[in-house]
Design an enzyme around this catalytic site. Structure first.
Site: not given
Ligand SMILES: [Zn+2]
Length: 393
Positions: A136, A140, A176-177, A289
């Site tokens: 992550h 990514h 998103h992360d 994802d």
């Molecule tokens: Zn992700």
């Protein structure tokens, strides 16, 4: 900042990129000579990135040309994510985002958009992804953003999305992360981590990603990238970003899948309603994802190592804390190929099949099946051979 200033700032207007309607329009522009001048782009970028914590060398002309080159095939499923990441280095988020926005004509649609704020925000966002996470991390994110773009542009989902939707979808993929700790939500919940307490155990990671990403916008006027939206649009964009990012929590997977299956086999889905567009966008982000097993083996292989290594790190922490080791995270008792086979068979395959059915691109039949489905089949066979001891990797 007007459109021409935007165009001058966008670092990817070189002649190598052909065929875009935006480029054609740009060629007609009175500033065309300036736009094709790499020196000008370099100067513009170097004076615009003002993120105070970003310690990096100024962007050189040769470097920018190299970055342009790696972006030539960004529409292709086989685009080399890691090569781009390596070459673009600390510039990767802003340059990728601006290049994609250019493809969708976002700047023309939103003339009030402040590009400086987008550049500053994306530079700061990049710093919030932990380099020591094996999986992550920023790579990514680049992979997920590009997969989202592939679904929109190459597989044709942009046909029923507005420019604002596309802007939201790409931004959602970038954030998103954000500030992912390299540990799962379950770990945070079991160890009573402050984030789990704050969000009452409800998707603590995803709630944090989106909340922190919004805080980054508000914390400094220079990064308030959505300030060009009127109140009503801002409210909608925020609602969509929150909804989409929270549903990247894998625990929503089966709900998402069954709800979209129900809609597909019903009638007239998707319609041009906010609900249907948001459903499609949420599902495409979720698929982007989790789509790494559908990448070519040469790329997927690296992602397996990264994912399993991050799992192992958590497993080691759990051992040290003397709490039960999470499934797939005990290095000594986990067969990584079997884990990946299960991931493909129970999660990824159905998602890709549904996405293929949904794909609206009229020029190709089954383009997603062709680009992703084939890889899934091949990768599955390779994993099986490895389990049976026929191949080593
Ligand atoms: Zn992700």
């Amino acid at each position: 900042m007007d459109y021409e200033d935007f165009s001058e700032s966008v670092p990817i207007l070189g002649q190598k990129i052909g065929g875009d309607k935006v480029l054609k329009r740009s060629r007609q522009s009175s500033i065309k000579m300036k736009m094709f001048n790499t020196d000008h782009h370099v100067e513009r970028i170097n004076t615009t990135f003002t993120s105070p914590s970003m310690d990096r060398e100024p962007l050189e002309k040769e470097k920018l040309e190299q970055i342009y080159e790696t972006l030539e095939k960004v529409d292709d499923w086989n685009w080399d994510v890691l090569k781009f990441s390596q070459i673009a280095d600390t510039w990767c988020f802003p340059i990728l985002c601006l290049r994609l926005f250019l493809k969708y004509d976002i700047y023309r649609k939103f003339e009030e958009m402040n590009l400086d704020k987008w550049l500053n925000y994306l530079s700061a966002l990049y710093l919030g992804y932990q380099f020591n996470n094996m999986y992550h991390n920023h790579n990514h994110i680049i992979d997920t953003v590009q997969a989202t773009h592939y679904f929109y542009k190459t597989a044709g989902f942009e046909n029923f999305l507005s420019e604002q939707d596309i802007m939201v979808g790409i931004l959602a993929a970038f954030i998103h992360d954000y500030e992912h700790p390299g540990l799962t939500s379950q770990f945070l919940i079991r160890t009573k981590h402050p984030k789990a307490i704050r969000y009452s155990d409800i998707s603590p990671l995803e709630n944090h990603h989106v909340a922190a990403a919004f805080k980054l916008m508000d914390s400094d006027g220079e990064r308030d990238l959505l300030d060009f939206l009127d109140q009503k649009s801002y409210k909608l964009v925020r609602k969509m970003l929150v909804y989409m990012v929270i549903r990247t929590d894998l625990s929503y997977h089966f709900d998402l899948l069954s709800s979209i299956q129900g809609k597909i086999y019903g009638e007239n889905f998707p319609q041009d309603t906010l609900e249907d567009r948001l459903t499609v966008m949420t599902f495409t982000l979720h698929c982007a994802d989790l789509s790494k097993p559908a990448r070519s083996w040469i790329f997927y292989r690296g992602w397996i190592d990264a994912m399993m290594e991050e799992f192992n790190m958590q497993g080691k922490m759990e051992k040290e804390l003397n709490i039960p080791i999470s499934p797939f995270m005990d290095e000594e008792n986990t067969n990584r190929e079997r884990v990946q086979l299960a991931y493909i068979d129970f999660i990824v395959r159905d998602s890709i099949d549904i996405l293929n059915i949904l794909s609206p691109n009229p020029d190709y039949n089954n383009i997603i099946q062709r680009d992703l489905g084939e890889n899934l089949n091949l990768n599955r066979k390779t994993l099986q051979k490895k389990i049976e001891g026929e191949v080593k990797f």
